[in-house]
Write an enzyme that holds these catalytic residues in place. Structure first.
Site, PDB file in Angstrom:
ATOM      1  N   LEU A  22      15.258  43.387  42.267  1.00 11.92           N
ATOM      2  CA  LEU A  22      15.767  42.427  41.294  1.00 11.92           C
ATOM      3  C   LEU A  22      16.663  41.381  41.950  1.00 11.92           C
ATOM      4  O   LEU A  22      17.105  40.441  41.277  1.00 11.92           O
ATOM      5  CB  LEU A  22      16.577  43.144  40.213  1.00 11.92           C
ATOM      6  CG  LEU A  22      15.833  43.804  39.058  1.00 11.92           C
ATOM      7  CD1 LEU A  22      16.841  44.433  38.112  1.00 11.92           C
ATOM      8  CD2 LEU A  22      14.967  42.800  38.310  1.00 11.92           C
ATOM      9  N   SER A  23      16.944  41.527  43.233  1.00 15.83           N
ATOM     10  CA  SER A  23      17.881  40.623  43.893  1.00 15.83           C
ATOM     11  C   SER A  23      17.500  39.149  43.750  1.00 15.83           C
ATOM     12  O   SER A  23      18.374  38.311  43.474  1.00 15.83           O
ATOM     13  CB  SER A  23      18.025  40.996  45.369  1.00 15.83           C
ATOM     14  OG  SER A  23      18.687  42.236  45.503  1.00 15.83           O
ATOM     15  N   THR A  68      18.163  46.253  51.912  1.00 17.32           N
ATOM     16  CA  THR A  68      18.019  47.512  51.207  1.00 17.32           C
ATOM     17  C   THR A  68      17.333  48.502  52.155  1.00 17.32           C
ATOM     18  O   THR A  68      17.150  48.219  53.339  1.00 17.32           O
ATOM     19  CB  THR A  68      17.253  47.309  49.888  1.00 17.32           C
ATOM     20  OG1 THR A  68      17.248  48.539  49.158  1.00 17.32           O
ATOM     21  CG2 THR A  68      15.830  46.833  50.120  1.00 17.32           C
ATOM     22  N   LYS A  72      19.660  49.378  56.196  1.00 18.54           N
ATOM     23  CA  LYS A  72      21.118  49.262  56.140  1.00 18.54           C
ATOM     24  C   LYS A  72      21.812  49.736  57.422  1.00 18.54           C
ATOM     25  O   LYS A  72      22.910  49.258  57.733  1.00 18.54           O
ATOM     26  CB  LYS A  72      21.668  50.009  54.926  1.00 18.54           C
ATOM     27  CG  LYS A  72      21.252  49.376  53.600  1.00 18.54           C
ATOM     28  CD  LYS A  72      21.884  50.086  52.419  1.00 18.54           C
ATOM     29  CE  LYS A  72      21.473  49.449  51.101  1.00 18.54           C
ATOM     30  NZ  LYS A  72      22.124  50.068  49.934  1.00 18.54           N
ATOM     31  N   ASN A  93      24.691  46.118  53.845  1.00 19.92           N
ATOM     32  CA  ASN A  93      23.716  45.617  52.874  1.00 19.92           C
ATOM     33  C   ASN A  93      23.790  44.096  52.736  1.00 19.92           C
ATOM     34  O   ASN A  93      23.045  43.516  51.946  1.00 19.92           O
ATOM     35  CB  ASN A  93      23.906  46.286  51.508  1.00 19.92           C
ATOM     36  CG  ASN A  93      25.055  45.689  50.723  1.00 19.92           C
ATOM     37  OD1 ASN A  93      26.062  45.277  51.305  1.00 19.92           O
ATOM     38  ND2 ASN A  93      24.940  45.650  49.407  1.00 19.92           N
ATOM     39  N   ASP A 109      28.122  47.266  48.293  1.00 21.81           N
ATOM     40  CA  ASP A 109      27.839  48.360  47.358  1.00 21.81           C
ATOM     41  C   ASP A 109      29.130  49.078  46.955  1.00 21.81           C
ATOM     42  O   ASP A 109      29.316  49.429  45.786  1.00 21.81           O
ATOM     43  CB  ASP A 109      26.884  49.384  47.992  1.00 21.81           C
ATOM     44  CG  ASP A 109      25.460  48.888  48.081  1.00 21.81           C
ATOM     45  OD1 ASP A 109      25.063  48.071  47.219  1.00 21.81           O
ATOM     46  OD2 ASP A 109      24.736  49.313  49.006  1.00 21.81           O
ATOM     47  N   GLY A 132      24.080  64.907  43.925  1.00 17.81           N
ATOM     48  CA  GLY A 132      23.251  64.455  45.031  1.00 17.81           C
ATOM     49  C   GLY A 132      24.063  64.197  46.286  1.00 17.81           C
ATOM     50  O   GLY A 132      25.301  64.143  46.254  1.00 17.81           O
ATOM     51  N   ALA A 133      23.335  64.039  47.409  1.00 19.50           N
ATOM     52  CA  ALA A 133      24.017  63.875  48.696  1.00 19.50           C
ATOM     53  C   ALA A 133      23.241  62.978  49.644  1.00 19.50           C
ATOM     54  O   ALA A 133      23.313  63.136  50.855  1.00 19.50           O
ATOM     55  CB  ALA A 133      24.234  65.251  49.346  1.00 19.50           C
ATOM     56  N   GLY A 134      22.507  62.013  49.091  1.00 15.53           N
ATOM     57  CA  GLY A 134      21.758  61.103  49.946  1.00 15.53           C
ATOM     58  C   GLY A 134      22.605  59.928  50.406  1.00 15.53           C
ATOM     59  O   GLY A 134      23.835  59.982  50.387  1.00 15.53           O
TER      60      GLY A 134
END
Length: 279
Positions: A22-23, A68, A72, A93, A109, A132-134
């Site tokens: 969407l950027s 993205t 990064k 980013n 971010d 989560g942990a990504g």
């Protein structure tokens, strides 16, 4: 660190895959509001292998790049300097090309997350939970370093992920306690819950939302709402979406690349909402 805002300039988002981004919608909406009719913003499908060659082909008309996954970290060796924020999570980013020819890397971010929370009145919490942990979880931890005064509980699926979150906690000076994903329902009672998992992962938790939930920050924006966010809203809890994050981090990118401040937050959000509704 800003680029000059006078001549016709170019910017773009890079990643792979990138068609869903969407950027372009957000940045072009900003250019229109700011009267930057000569500026353009595109998207390019670029992977880690192709990134150095892409940089080599950039001319003086380029003002900046949004990055993205999976770029990064891959971009870090290609810039002249990176901000403390980007260095804290080893992720860039945003690249701004300055008038003197330097390439400056930043991470919007993290302050974007903080700004999205503040927009909902969340200035400070005494504890928080991360689902989560990504890669996004490390940015969430960095944001929590600015707003959480106490313990952060990270719900993860594997010991490898647990070890990563402990390391990020130590690096970011955040008190992190690890919990098993099987107990993730307990996370929903925290003053602030940040869901960083892929689409569908938290659907099973929706039935466990408490009657008076506090604040949920779900980093997804498509499909939206997630089952968890929908139930959360139905019970009166505050919800911050992935679109909120995307818009706030894009606002900071526009300001850095164009030198114009403030960027038109409302126009950018409306453009993003319209684009998502049209999909």
């Amino acid at each position: 660190m800003t680029a000059r805002a006078t001549d016709a300039r170019r910017a773009a988002v890079l990643g792979s895959p990138i068609a869903h981004s969407l950027s372009p919608v957000l940045h072009r909406a900003a250019y229109k509001e700011l009267g930057l009719g000569d500026w353009s913003y595109d998207r390019f499908d670029v992977d880690e292998e192709g990134l150095p060659g892409f940089f080599e082909g950039l001319g003086s008309e380029w003002a900046g790049l949004s990055l993205t996954m999976p770029l990064k970290r891959a971009v870090i060796p290609l810039v002249d300097e990176i901000s403390e924020t980007a260095a804290s999570v080893e992720a860039v980013n945003t690249v701004v090309f300055t008038e003197d020819g330097r390439r400056v890397g930043d991470n919007t971010d993290i302050p974007g997350m903080v700004a999205a929370l503040r927009e909902r009145g969340i200035e400070e919490v005494d504890s928080a939970a991360i689902l989560g942990a990504g890669a996004t979880a490390s940015s969430a931890l960095a944001a929590l370093a600015r707003v959480c005064t106490g313990e952060v509980v990270a719900y993860v699926r594997s010991e490898a992920r647990a070890a990563e979150m402990r390391q990020w906690g130590e690096r970011l000076d955040v008190e992190v306690r690890i919990a098993d994903w099987a107990d993730a329902e307990q996370a929903l009672r925290a003053p602030l819950v940040i869901a960083t998992t892929p689409a569908g992962t938290t659907d099973a938790l929706a039935a466990a939302v408490p009657e008076r939930p506090a604040t949920l920050f779900d980093v997804l924006y498509e499909p939206w709402p997630t089952d968890l966010a929908a139930r959360w809203s139905a019970y009166g809890g505050a919800v911050v979406s992935g679109l909120d994050l995307l818009v706030h981090q894009a606002v900071l990118q526009v300001e850095q690349m164009t030198g114009r401040s403030p960027a038109p937050l409302d126009a950018m959000r409306k453009a993003g909402e319209h684009a998502l509704a049209a999909r």
